[in-house]
Design an enzyme around this catalytic site. Structure first.
Site, short mmCIF file in Angstrom:
data_model
loop_
_atom_site.label_atom_id
_atom_site.label_comp_id
_atom_site.label_asym_id
_atom_site.label_seq_id
_atom_site.Cartn_x
_atom_site.Cartn_y
_atom_site.Cartn_z
N ASP A 149 25.12 17.50 14.73
CA ASP A 149 26.02 17.48 15.72
C ASP A 149 27.51 16.95 15.17
OD1 ASP A 149 26.15 14.74 16.17
OD2 ASP A 149 24.69 14.93 17.50
N ASP A 197 25.72 9.12 24.14
CA ASP A 197 26.77 8.07 23.60
C ASP A 197 26.92 8.17 22.05
OD1 ASP A 197 29.07 6.66 24.34
OD2 ASP A 197 27.75 4.92 24.70
N ASP A 213 0.80 -1.13 -0.11
CA ASP A 213 0.13 -0.05 0.14
C ASP A 213 0.80 1.38 0.11
OD1 ASP A 213 1.01 -0.01 2.52
OD2 ASP A 213 -0.97 -0.26 3.64
N ASN A 236 18.89 16.90 13.58
CA ASN A 236 19.58 17.35 14.87
C ASN A 236 21.17 17.05 14.52
OD1 ASN A 236 17.34 17.21 16.39
ND2 ASN A 236 16.94 14.99 15.92
N GLU A 277 29.48 5.83 5.01
CA GLU A 277 29.78 4.79 4.40
C GLU A 277 29.89 5.04 2.62
OE1 GLU A 277 31.12 2.12 5.22
OE2 GLU A 277 30.41 2.36 7.31
N GLU A 336 24.92 14.96 7.58
CA GLU A 336 23.60 15.35 8.68
C GLU A 336 23.21 16.67 8.92
OE1 GLU A 336 24.03 12.93 12.55
OE2 GLU A 336 24.75 14.81 13.06
N LYS A 341 21.33 4.41 26.14
CA LYS A 341 22.25 5.07 26.75
C LYS A 341 22.48 6.28 26.22
CE LYS A 341 26.76 5.79 28.68
NZ LYS A 341 28.11 5.04 28.99
N GLU A 392 39.17 7.07 6.61
CA GLU A 392 37.99 7.07 7.59
C GLU A 392 37.57 8.49 7.94
OE1 GLU A 392 35.92 5.16 9.49
OE2 GLU A 392 36.56 3.57 8.02
N VAL A 408 2.72 2.34 2.02
CA VAL A 408 2.82 2.91 3.55
C VAL A 408 3.76 1.92 4.53
CG1 VAL A 408 1.65 3.64 5.75
CG2 VAL A 408 0.69 4.12 3.40
N HIS A 453 40.28 3.44 12.13
CA HIS A 453 39.49 3.99 13.24
C HIS A 453 39.61 4.55 14.29
CE1 HIS A 453 37.15 0.71 10.97
NE2 HIS A 453 36.28 1.58 10.89
#
EC number: 3.4.24.28
Length: 566
Positions: A435, A450, A309, A433, A393, A427, A447, A416, A311, A481
């Protein structure tokens, strides 16, 4: 919280000599700096710019070869001509400087030298302005290159498979290519063996097998994960296949649906109506975007996501909703900001697979598509729920199609960091939001506050923020990393300003940060670019864009100095 214990085998230190003010301008008053950067170990140039040759009417390739022939002593080519020592791989126009960009591969007697790629910029008047990239020196003096005895490539593959210790199902048939390989102070012939597989855990390994002895000289996995904590996906019994399951693209009518993402937010989705089903196939951009369902198995790409549908509100849909939507936003960022048409700048399709494995705590680019695990609900939730993760990525794919930075040691850490930089900028572009944390939306869902990594304060998660604090071990491909934190901090300072280790940086904003790093990655970085070379490339990129005497050039220099990279 300490997320990882990694280390980096760092490349040789660099010495920089800057001479004589500013060279002649590129087109449109964009200046080229006059700089010579030498590799201290081999004492040959690795980044040189300025008025390197007089203007000529010759083709760009000829200009570069003429210069290298005249500078054979500096580059330690021996008796070989530049034409015999380098193979032209690509010639493109650069709209920013109206110059011609020549990408090359160093060769020795026709055999490519691993990691030794170069990029040259020739102005429209036929003068060489920039030559970037380390050249392997004195190859004609290397004793092991005089040894013509070699094992067969098939034997090298067998040796690599034995060392791997498992018998995987290969995604691509293993192959062995002969290279000249610099193994510390020794240079030898080596087969580079590629083993690409998904089971028992994802791997795209490169093995370096000495061609005369069969010795394993080096190996590393080039699967580009968002985190180094790569645990094998636990496979469940395969769900019963839907007889109508689709893998190939469908033909139909473009539609707009809706869906709820991993964090419960509603998004609009470009879909394709074919027959009675709506597929997560977006035909509205310059590159088609496909989203697939692995159904908790480890087979790629899976089945093209379908709905009755249009949705997509079921809990199982959430990972697919975000993968599809955020892939589109990443495409939009690169197109709107840099006029880049997909990861290869030629409209390559963007493929994503979600629900990979069971409780798989990672996401990765496997060289042809994106793959997302669901997480275990404790360490991670569905990894496609982070727009910075998807931007990260897919930026690996952009890098693969430009500088192609080797995913090991400093070049791998730079790789990296570039993905973290552009994941963050995507973003901000979507204004979701935003950051300077990486993976905060999908890491430790129970949490608050984090994240996987922090660009503003890498030490928050155990990563170095200064070159003097770098790791020097060999885990995680030499700490790709971990030591990315050094460049991440530099990038944060360049955008936002601040004082770090006694060096004050004047911020220039995130948009200029992106412009400089995009240009450096696509125009000046090469496969083996180190942090020091990255500084030279970023400085020249800023000079191209804003002028040699600009505040932006000064800020780039300040930001690298603040993290101890000279």
């Amino acid at each position: 919280m300490k997320k990882k214990s990694l280390a980096l085998v760092l490349a040789t230190g660099m010495a920089v000599t800057t001479f004589g003010g500013t060279g002649s301008a590129f087109a449109d008053s964009k200046n080229v700096l006059s700089t010579k950067k030498y590799n201290e170990t081999v004492q040959s140039p690795e980044f040189i710019s300025g008025d390197l040759t007089e203007a000529t009417g010759k083709k760009a390739e000829s200009v570069v070869f003429d210069y290298l022939n005249a500078a054979k002593g500096d580059y330690k080519l021996g008796e070989k001509s530049a034409q015999d020592s380098f193979k032209v791989k690509q010639v493109k126009k650069d709209a920013v400087t109206d110059s011609t960009v020549v990408r090359m591969q160093q060769v020795y007697e026709g055999v490519p030298v691993w990691g030794s790629t170069q990029v040259a910029h020739v102005s429209k008047d036929g003068s060489l302005k920039v030559l970037s990239g380390t050249v392997a020196p004195d190859l004609d003096k290397k004793e092991k290159l005089k040894n013509k005895n070699k094992i067969e490539g098939a034997k090298a593959i067998e040796i690599a498979q034995q060392d791997l210790g498992v018998t995987p199902k290969y995604e691509v048939e293993p192959k062995a290519d002969l290279y000249v390989y610099q193994n510390g102070e020794e240079t030898t012939y080596a087969y580079v063996v590629n083993l690409n597989f998904l089971d028992p855990s994802p791997g795209n390994y490169y093995y370096f097998i000495e061609a005369d002895s069969g010795k394993v000289l080096n190996k590393f996995n080039t699967i580009d994960h968002v985190t180094n904590d790569d645990k094998s996906p636990v496979k469940q019994e395969a769900p019963k296949q839907d007889a109508k399951a689709v893998v190939k693209p469908v033909t139909g009518t473009n539609k707009v649906g809706t869906g709820k993402g991993v964090l419960g937010d509603t998004k609009s989705l470009n879909t394709t109506l074919s027959g009675s089903s709506y597929y997560l196939q977006d035909n509205t951009r310059g590159a088609t975007i496909f989203t697939y369902d692995a159904k908790n198995r480890s087979t790629l790409p899976g089945t093209l996501w379908a709905d009755a549908d249009n949705v997509f509100n079921a809990a199982y849909d959430a990972a697919a909703v975000d993968a599809h939507y955020y892939a589109g936003k990443t495409y939009d960022y690169y197109k709107a900001t840099f006029n880049r048409n997909s990861i290869n700048d030629a409209g390559a399709p963007l493929k994503s697979t979600v629900h990979y494995g069971s409780n798989y705590n990672n996401a990765f680019w496997n060289g042809s598509q994106m793959v997302y695990g669901d997480g275990d609900g404790v360490t991670f939730t569905s990894l496609s729920g982070g727009i910075d993760v998807i931007g990260h990525e897919l930026t690996h794919a952009v890098t693969e199609n430009s500088s192609n930075l080797i995913y090991q040691n400093e070049s791998g850490a730079l790789n990296e960091a570039i993905s973290d930089i552009f994941g963050t900028l995507v973003e901000f572009y979507d204004n979701r939001n935003p950051d300077w944390e990486i993976g905060e939306d999908i890491y430790t869902p129970g949490k608050a506050g984090d994240a996987l990594r922090s660009m503003s304060d890498p030490t928050k998660y155990g990563d170095p923020d200064h070159y003097s604090k770098r790791y020097t071990g060999s885990s995680d491909n030499g700490g790709v990393h971990t030591n990315s934190g050094i460049i991440n901090k530099q990038a944060y300072l360049l955008a936002n300003g601040g004082t770090h280790y006694g060096v004050t940086v004047t911020g220039i904003g995130k948009d200029k940060l992106g412009a400089i790093y995009y240009r450096a990655n696509t125009q000046y970085f090469t496969q083996s670019t180190t942090f020091s070379q990255a500084r030279a490339g970023a400085v020249q990129a800023a000079a191209d864009l804003y002028g040699a005497n600009s505040a932006e050039v000064a800020a780039v220099k300040q930001s690298f100095s603040a993290v101890g990279v000279n």
